[in-house]
Scaffold this motif. Sequence first.
Motif, short mmCIF file in Angstrom:
data_model
loop_
_atom_site.label_atom_id
_atom_site.label_comp_id
_atom_site.label_asym_id
_atom_site.label_seq_id
_atom_site.Cartn_x
_atom_site.Cartn_y
_atom_site.Cartn_z
N PHE A 199 0.93 -1.18 -0.12
CA PHE A 199 0.03 -0.01 0.07
C PHE A 199 0.84 1.16 -0.15
O PHE A 199 1.73 1.33 0.60
N LYS A 200 0.53 2.05 -0.85
CA LYS A 200 1.30 3.29 -0.96
C LYS A 200 0.19 4.42 -1.66
O LYS A 200 -0.69 4.10 -2.33
N PHE A 201 0.62 5.70 -1.29
CA PHE A 201 -0.27 6.77 -2.02
C PHE A 201 0.57 7.48 -3.15
O PHE A 201 1.71 7.60 -3.11
N GLY A 202 -0.49 7.51 -4.02
CA GLY A 202 -0.05 8.28 -5.25
C GLY A 202 0.18 9.81 -5.22
O GLY A 202 -0.28 10.20 -4.06
N ASN A 203 0.31 10.68 -5.96
CA ASN A 203 0.55 11.97 -5.95
C ASN A 203 -0.75 12.49 -5.32
O ASN A 203 -0.75 13.60 -4.77
N ASN A 204 -2.04 12.11 -5.68
CA ASN A 204 -3.28 12.76 -5.13
C ASN A 204 -3.55 12.06 -3.97
O ASN A 204 -4.81 12.38 -3.55
N ASN A 205 -2.77 11.41 -3.32
CA ASN A 205 -3.25 10.59 -2.03
C ASN A 205 -4.32 9.73 -1.89
O ASN A 205 -4.88 9.39 -1.13
N PHE A 206 -4.41 9.22 -3.07
CA PHE A 206 -5.42 8.03 -3.27
C PHE A 206 -4.33 6.53 -3.51
O PHE A 206 -3.23 6.77 -3.69
N PRO A 207 -4.77 5.57 -2.88
CA PRO A 207 -3.98 4.43 -2.74
C PRO A 207 -3.47 3.89 -4.46
O PRO A 207 -4.27 3.85 -5.25
N ILE A 208 -2.29 3.56 -4.49
CA ILE A 208 -1.86 2.67 -5.64
C ILE A 208 -1.79 1.24 -4.92
O ILE A 208 -1.10 0.62 -4.09
N GLN A 209 -2.53 0.18 -5.57
CA GLN A 209 -2.87 -1.01 -5.08
C GLN A 209 -3.22 -2.30 -6.06
O GLN A 209 -3.75 -1.67 -7.17
N ASP A 210 -3.21 -3.46 -5.55
CA ASP A 210 -3.50 -4.59 -6.34
C ASP A 210 -5.18 -4.52 -6.33
O ASP A 210 -5.66 -4.25 -5.39
N LEU A 211 -5.63 -4.87 -7.39
CA LEU A 211 -6.89 -5.02 -7.46
C LEU A 211 -7.51 -6.37 -7.98
O LEU A 211 -6.97 -6.77 -9.03
N SER A 212 -8.11 -7.03 -7.28
CA SER A 212 -8.61 -8.45 -7.27
C SER A 212 -10.04 -8.76 -7.67
O SER A 212 -10.67 -7.91 -7.10
N ILE A 213 -10.25 -9.81 -7.86
CA ILE A 213 -11.61 -10.27 -8.26
C ILE A 213 -11.88 -11.59 -7.17
O ILE A 213 -11.17 -12.43 -7.05
N PHE A 214 -13.18 -11.29 -6.69
CA PHE A 214 -13.62 -12.57 -5.68
C PHE A 214 -14.92 -13.15 -5.93
O PHE A 214 -15.66 -12.51 -6.80
N GLU A 215 -15.19 -14.45 -5.74
CA GLU A 215 -16.41 -14.99 -6.01
C GLU A 215 -17.02 -15.24 -4.76
O GLU A 215 -16.57 -15.72 -3.71
N VAL A 216 -18.46 -15.40 -4.84
CA VAL A 216 -19.13 -15.81 -3.77
C VAL A 216 -19.46 -17.16 -3.58
O VAL A 216 -19.77 -17.94 -4.33
N VAL A 217 -18.81 -17.59 -2.33
CA VAL A 217 -18.85 -19.34 -2.23
C VAL A 217 -19.21 -19.61 -0.69
O VAL A 217 -19.50 -18.67 -0.03
N LYS A 218 -19.55 -20.80 -0.43
CA LYS A 218 -19.51 -21.40 1.03
C LYS A 218 -18.19 -21.78 1.34
O LYS A 218 -17.22 -22.48 0.92
N ASP A 219 -17.85 -21.00 2.76
CA ASP A 219 -16.55 -21.37 3.28
C ASP A 219 -16.61 -22.70 3.93
O ASP A 219 -17.60 -23.32 3.97
N ASP A 220 -15.27 -23.21 4.52
CA ASP A 220 -15.38 -24.33 5.02
C ASP A 220 -16.21 -24.41 6.49
O ASP A 220 -16.23 -25.62 7.11
#
Length: 396
Positions: free
Chosen positions: A348-369
């Motif tokens: 996590f770090k801030f860009g010049n405009n103080n918004f995050p530069i970050q990884d963007l992932s995709i998640f699926e709705v499941v039933k967990d263990d």
Amino acid sequence: MRQHFLKTIVATGLGLSMALVQAAPAEENRDELKIGFMGVFSGGQAALGQDSYDGFMLYLKNNGGKLGNRPVDVLKADAQIKPVVGVQQAKRLIGKDGVPIVVGVTFSNVMLAVHGPITKKEVFLIGTNAGPSQIAGKECSPYFFSTSYQNDQKAESMGSYAKSQGYKRIITMVPNYQSGFDFVSGFKRYYQAPLLDEIYTPLDQQDFSAELAKIASEQPDAVYVFYPGGLGVNFLRQYQQAGLLGKIPVLSTSTTDAINLPAQRDSALGVVTSPVWGPDLDNAANKKFVAEFEKEYKRIPSDFAAQSYDGAQLLDSAIKKVKGHVEDKAAFMAALKQADFPSVRGDFKFGNNNFPIQDLSIFEVVKDDQGRFNLKKIATPLKAQQDAYHQDCPMQ
């Protein structure tokens, strides 16, 4: 004049960040620090604001009620989803209560209304959810820092994912307000193909039967939707009742999460979504946060809670660096910019405009263990992603 002011602040405040932090007063300020927490705490979307608040307060509680070794008094402010109410609450927090820091803000229409009145008074605003495009670009401020995202970012990751899946005919469906516009724009930016249709509904609309009939008639390859909180519960239930679930894939942003999954249940299974955080992100800080949150509140945390927990961590780190003296605004600003804390998102770090530069992932709705409806990470289409508006911000 405003652009000159921003550049001056940046040059004198952020460009000398290490020197300013080191130059902070040597004696530690242990007086109680008032912080305003603004969110939606009433009405149908109250769960979103409450989860944000709970994430922030969890860190504060486990940190002995202090941030940066300074005792903290958190003042709640219910902005509802009304810009005029948000401005009234902001003026109360800044004026009557005299807070030097405001945290939170759930909805983008409220953020657009309160951002100027807060930051122009040189009060620090730590946004833990809403991230409208305007404040990431030309209206950026050195007094604003986000521990969430710029709205388009979550949609950009879903647009990239949709393209990778080979979907050719997509209908988007969102509420008719700023976040909806940003999410459609972000999706199109990375999907890079014409949409079959764009549907915009009133923010308070609860019955989607007419729109779902249109979707059933047009038979798209997939539907991309954004319906937060209770709207997401209604939408997915009606989508299932219309016989569309499992036939036309649902791609979503802020429509299904830990807040509304207990109500959505089977109607959300298989839906894919694009928060900037998920409970199964594999890092030590996140594992600690999830365990602490579930122990304290007896439920799975949402991204609203995670982003506010990071907001508390950011403040703890920065206040500690200036030995509690948030009144030294240049030094405090520089300390915030360093983002020296273990984010639950990992890097996590801030860009010049103080918004995050970050990884963007995709998640699926499941039933967990444990048999609970939960989110599982399935892809990370965009890494170390900076928002699309940062080049319009005059801060460097």
